[in-house]
Design an enzyme around this catalytic site. Structure first.
Site, short mmCIF file in Angstrom:
data_model
loop_
_atom_site.label_atom_id
_atom_site.label_comp_id
_atom_site.label_asym_id
_atom_site.label_seq_id
_atom_site.Cartn_x
_atom_site.Cartn_y
_atom_site.Cartn_z
NE ARG A 168 39.91 49.23 34.91
CZ ARG A 168 40.44 48.64 35.99
NH1 ARG A 168 41.71 48.25 35.97
NH2 ARG A 168 39.71 48.47 37.08
CG ASP A 452 38.80 45.26 41.45
OD1 ASP A 452 39.45 44.23 41.75
OD2 ASP A 452 39.33 46.24 40.88
#
Length: 539
Positions: A168, A452
């Site tokens: 990603r 996150d």
């Protein structure tokens, strides 16, 4: 005939790192420079389009499926390309940054896929950007290991037992200040994609896999079209067959939820699925409808479960869309981090994880995410019970699902309200996460959850929304800047007491406190907290 002029190189503006020359080769930097020259202007136009669309949402307080793409949605003939063998079975995927320990542990985890993350689980220090690439190169060449400070050694299992990597890159909004071309920073997405693809595409093909990607924070099918054009160019550039790249798109913005079919259509030669990203999705709802009044006010983030009607509409539409078009539907994150000290905490949390994964498998998802290796067997059991020996359940078309546009933004149907404890939790999580991020850590265990950047975004966005909507909590206190500053000061003092003066002084706690208040209280809402945070990130 004279030889063609060599492509200009992207220029590195950073202190040298050990072994960086293995990643930042002239050939790789020329490829990144070409990506920048060809595609950054379109990226800039699409970011401007985001701003214009947000202004339209502010004016109308609504969203609709696009009338101009009705023909794509109504055409039942098209499908995405068949999944390559390495991505046929995705029943459990583990996520995490690309530091050396995580690289080994994720590949060894028993999950079918590892989302190797340069985005929300990674603070984009230059060291993380470059050495994360190096760790993946080392892993594919089986020359990676890791020894902990306690002397424990980690090494790769046999190749057939390793997870398939789906990488990603960063979202379109972030720049990479350490790499410049044509007088400006290169977008972080092109740096991450370009370096990874250039070094590993052919190597992965030789290993029986391929260059596979997760695409974050996509807001429209036009952004998917840009990625598709990048893939076409990149495959020709290195001389591999068209269609070798596979991309899974995170449907983690409210605007993308209205364009799922169009996104798959644009990427149809390269698409492998869609993913339901919970926290960024809620953040996107707040960001886009932040001035839409009380009917768009979200309660505490932990009160918004995946069984809420508007979240059910989102996830069921995602499964229906994917299977209609032959793509994988990948479920959301189980973020619990097991405690080594409290088995009762683990017992309760494991049951919640099991129930969540049972629901996803029962709804038709083909796989799901976990944040910790200990959760892999739990999620695997849930999907094994439904899939058996089948690699997926794309034959389950969910034709019973019919979602109308208003259902996706029916926030008012929630039977929950913001609480004072929710405000305090948002401050706690936001402060602790931002402090770690400023030190270069993007995936942080806080209160038994792996947090996150997405969780920090929803925390600060909810504070902003509650204040601007004039929310009154159950204790009679009103959400105000003054109350938020008071809670933040109390939490900062509690952290100082908890960790001691020496550790507090060595950290970035005051800086994190100040930044959280800035992005939570400023009248000019920042699109992403990582934009002002990146200006303060050292390295």
């Amino acid at each position: 005939m004279s030889a063609p002029a060599p492509s200009p190189l992207a220029i590195v503006d950073a202190e040298p790192l050990t072994r960086q020359e293995e990643v930042l080769t002239d050939e790789a930097l020329a490829f990144v420079a070409d990506l920048h020259r060809l595609f950054t202007p379109r990226r800039d136009e699409l970011l401007a389009r985001r701003t214009a669309r947000r202004a339209e949402i502010a004016r109308t307080s609504t969203l609709h499926f696009l009338p101009e793409t009705t023909h794509i949605r109504e055409d039942d003939s098209w499908r995405v390309a068949p999944a390559p063998p390495a991505l046929e079975d995705r029943r459990v995927e583990i996520t995490g940054p690309t530091d050396r320990k995580m690289t080994v542990n994720a590949l060894n985890s028993g999950a079918r896929v590892w989302l190797a993350d340069f985005e929300d689980a990674s603070a984009p220090t230059w060291e993380n950007v470059v050495l994360g690439q190096l760790n993946l190169i080392d892993a594919y060449q089986r020359r990676i290991d890791f020894t902990s400070p306690q002397g424990k050694t980690y090494a790769l299992k046999p190749a057939e037992e390793l997870a398939t990597v789906v990488m990603r890159p960063r979202g379109w909004h972030l720049e990479e200040r350490h790499l410049r071309s044509e007088g400006r920073p290169v977008p972080g997405a092109l740096v991450d994609f370009g370096l990874y693809f250039f070094h590993n595409a052919k190597r992965l093909i030789d290993l029986g896999k391929g260059p596979y990607f997760y695409l974050p924070k996509t807001e429209s099918h036009l952004e998917a079209r840009l990625w598709n054009d990048i893939f076409v160019f990149a495959q020709d550039y290195v001389g591999i067959p068209q269609g070798t790249v596979r991309a899974t798109v995170l449907i983690e913005t409210i605007t993308a939820a209205y364009e799922m079919e169009e996104i798959l259509y644009e990427l149809r030669d390269h698409a492998s699925g869609l993913n339901a990203g919970r926290w960024d999705y809620l953040f996107s709802i707040v960001k886009n409808f932040r001035d839409g009044g009380q009917k768009f006010v979200l309660p505490d983030r932990n009160a918004v479960t995946m069984t809420a009607p508007f979240m059910r509409a989102y996830t069921e539409l995602l499964v229906r869309t994917c299977h209609k078009r032959g793509a994988h539907a990948i479920g959301g994150m189980a973020a619990f981090i097991p405690s080594r000290k409290d088995p009762e905490v683990n017992k309760v949390a494991f049951e919640k994880v099991r129930a969540d994964k049972d629901r996803e498998a029962g709804d038709g998802f083909d796989g799901s995410w976990v944040a910790h290796p200990d959760l892999v067997p739990i999620a695997m059991a849930s999907f094994d019970a439904v899939l058996g020996d089948r690699p997926h359940q794309k034959d389950r078309l969910r034709e019973d699902v019919h979602v109308e546009g208003p259902e996706l933004i029916d926030i008012a149907s929630l039977d929950a309200h913001p609480t004072y404890a929710g405000l305090r939790n948002a401050v706690q999580v936001g402060t602790r996460y931002i402090e770690a991020w400023l030190r270069g850590l993007g995936a942080v265990a806080i209160f038994h959850l792996m947090e996150d950047a997405a969780t920090a975004e929803i925390s600060r966005s909810q504070i902003w929304q509650w204040i601007n909507a004039g929310v009154v909590f159950e204790n009679g206190e009103k959400a105000t800047p003054e109350l938020t500053r008071k809670v933040a000061a109390e939490e900062l003092a509690a952290i100082r007491e908890e960790i001691g003066e020496e550790a507090f002084a060595a950290g970035k706690w005051q800086q994190a406190h100040d930044l959280l208040l800035h992005v939570s209280l400023d009248a000019d809402y920042a699109d992403f907290l990582t934009l002002p945070a990146y200006e303060q990130l050292v390295g």
